[in-house]
Design a protein around this motif. Sequence first.
Motif, mmCIF file in Angstrom:
data_model
loop_
_atom_site.group_PDB
_atom_site.id
_atom_site.type_symbol
_atom_site.label_atom_id
_atom_site.label_comp_id
_atom_site.label_asym_id
_atom_site.label_seq_id
_atom_site.Cartn_x
_atom_site.Cartn_y
_atom_site.Cartn_z
ATOM 1 N N CYS A 1 2.911 -5.824 26.586
ATOM 2 C CA CYS A 1 1.975 -4.752 26.951
ATOM 3 C C CYS A 1 0.911 -4.676 25.853
ATOM 4 N N THR A 2 -0.156 -5.437 26.039
ATOM 5 C CA THR A 2 -1.183 -5.576 25.006
ATOM 6 C C THR A 2 -1.820 -4.239 24.653
ATOM 7 N N TYR A 3 -2.114 -3.436 25.684
ATOM 8 C CA TYR A 3 -2.805 -2.170 25.432
ATOM 9 C C TYR A 3 -1.955 -1.243 24.566
ATOM 10 N N LEU A 4 -0.685 -1.055 24.916
ATOM 11 C CA LEU A 4 0.187 -0.160 24.159
ATOM 12 C C LEU A 4 0.424 -0.707 22.755
ATOM 13 N N ALA A 5 0.596 -2.013 22.637
ATOM 14 C CA ALA A 5 0.799 -2.609 21.311
ATOM 15 C C ALA A 5 -0.418 -2.383 20.423
ATOM 16 N N GLU A 6 -1.604 -2.539 20.983
ATOM 17 C CA GLU A 6 -2.830 -2.348 20.212
ATOM 18 C C GLU A 6 -3.019 -0.887 19.831
ATOM 19 N N MET A 7 -2.658 0.019 20.733
ATOM 20 C CA MET A 7 -2.755 1.442 20.425
ATOM 21 C C MET A 7 -1.817 1.816 19.281
ATOM 22 N N ALA A 8 -0.585 1.322 19.349
ATOM 23 C CA ALA A 8 0.395 1.633 18.294
ATOM 24 C C ALA A 8 -0.041 1.039 16.958
ATOM 25 N N ARG A 9 -0.566 -0.199 16.986
ATOM 26 C CA ARG A 9 -1.060 -0.822 15.758
ATOM 27 C C ARG A 9 -2.206 -0.011 15.158
ATOM 28 N N SER A 10 -3.131 0.407 16.009
ATOM 29 C CA SER A 10 -4.269 1.190 15.543
ATOM 30 C C SER A 10 -3.813 2.519 14.960
ATOM 31 N N TYR A 11 -2.842 3.152 15.600
ATOM 32 C CA TYR A 11 -2.299 4.431 15.123
ATOM 33 C C TYR A 11 -1.629 4.238 13.758
#
Length: 559
Positions: A148-158
């Motif tokens: 899940c690229t979107y969720l992974a990127e959101m968590a990384r950004s957070y």
Amino acid sequence: MDDSSLRLAYWGDPHYPRQFLNGLEGLRSEGLMLDVTLCAEGREIPCHRLVLSAYADYFHAMFCGVHSESKKDRIEILGVSAEALQQLVDYAYTSRITITTDNIQPLYEAANMLQIWPVESHCERFLIDHMSPQTCLGIWVLADKMLCTYLAEMARSYAAKYFEEVRKTEEFLELPMDFLKKYISDDDLNAMKEEEVIEAVMLWARHDLKERQKHLKELLEYVRFSHLDSEYLKNIIETDKEFAEASGIIKELMKGQSKKARSCQTFQGEILLLGGTSTDDDDEVKAQGNIYRLDTFGNCVDTTPLYILVQNSRWFAACVLGSDVIVTGGLRSLAWRYSPSLNTWTLLGLPGPARRGLHGMAVLQGQVYVVGGMSYNQDSLELFLMESTEVYDETADSWNEAAPLKQAVSNFGIANCVEKLYVFGGKISVDNLTNLVQCYDPAREEWTFVSPLPTPQNCVNACAVNSCIFLVGGQLNCVLCYNTEYDEYTEVTELLVPWDLSSATLCGHEIFITGGYNHATNTPVSTVQCFDVNSGTIMRLQDLPVPLWGHSVVTIPKL
């Protein structure tokens, strides 16, 4: 019988889907017509092939194809927990599921494997809603596993934004090596001092020193040694055994910046919220006479009373000129210049721009533009839309007329992009919205129409990054990107919470969407949403001190 009577004969029963599901659940609970048993971890779950096939692509392929399982009465489902499988089967019959912090991981993994897309989507929304410094790294690893690229990127950004808190969590100590390298090399890592990165690496290594010591030299290549105090480095090399063993690579890295280390391109600024409307304990609408100063986490770090003459004005607009805020609008034909560093207000260019509200402001080529809006006839006291545009010349401290809008409008979004002004949507009458987009070219001194919005919009916010303008707020259900080069729109990502009547500002590569109004509950909201332009993800930050809507928000660069 005519065509109209035939059409009237066809109608839908809103209760039918629920009745149908109840009937299927009844057959299952009574053990009737069951024709397959799913098994996981020793648990047996009797069910119907027909229901499972209609419910999920995974089971449709299993039972309707040439697989051997299509003829078996008992099927072992490997790689999922028994409890998660039971929940997913129950969901097929009831359309209801309970997600908790205890069951989210096995349920998410099972829904992903069995291609139960609605449940997988519910799990992702649950993880987003429960993201925190204590959970973001675990969500990052899990989402990466689920592709899940979107969720992974959101968590990384957070995790990058909240590095100070994240590096102290248990999840950080358990972070896999590959993820730690990505984490500490992230250009967005919000480390106040590079010493914090060194300390985080050592903390991680010591958590399992026997296994992790071999990774220490590689991890140190991601540290910006040019940003470290030489005495600090000398001290830890002399006193820290693990660092002493890596002293050779440290001395080599100190000679020049490692190619793996983070860049230094971090925008420094602060966010100011001015005015707006809130609700008191008696649910009476009241104006907020304050300026709230936010940091890039959404935290309110200071509150200053709004200047009384501005405070008493309704629906003013604001923009930034240099390091000051320009405010226009309200009941007076005045413009004000606010210096945040001095906390002083001064009149700007008398006589000021025409009396107006619900208008827009933007800076183009070093000049302040005041555009459109609504005013009233002093004799009849009737409201009317404005098409006029006025420009402030800072050198002459004066206001001048510019070309009028093609369409008079209020409540619109406005942005400066690639040396042109863009006005998005708004109201063209008291009850009518528009999807028209107007563009001002200062070289030609004229407004023209460009591609309209996909739908009419009211109170949308516009923020420009390079040749793109990102639209948020209003009636949009997602972040919308307008590419000025190709004159086309692209949907980016969904909003997290209601954002109509919100305000937005660009700070670095992040758009901060503050406050708004929830029409479903008839209440203002205090949320702050942060959209990362680089990653295309949106996260929720700290709430505002008060619920707020109809306010202005700007970013002041730190010089």
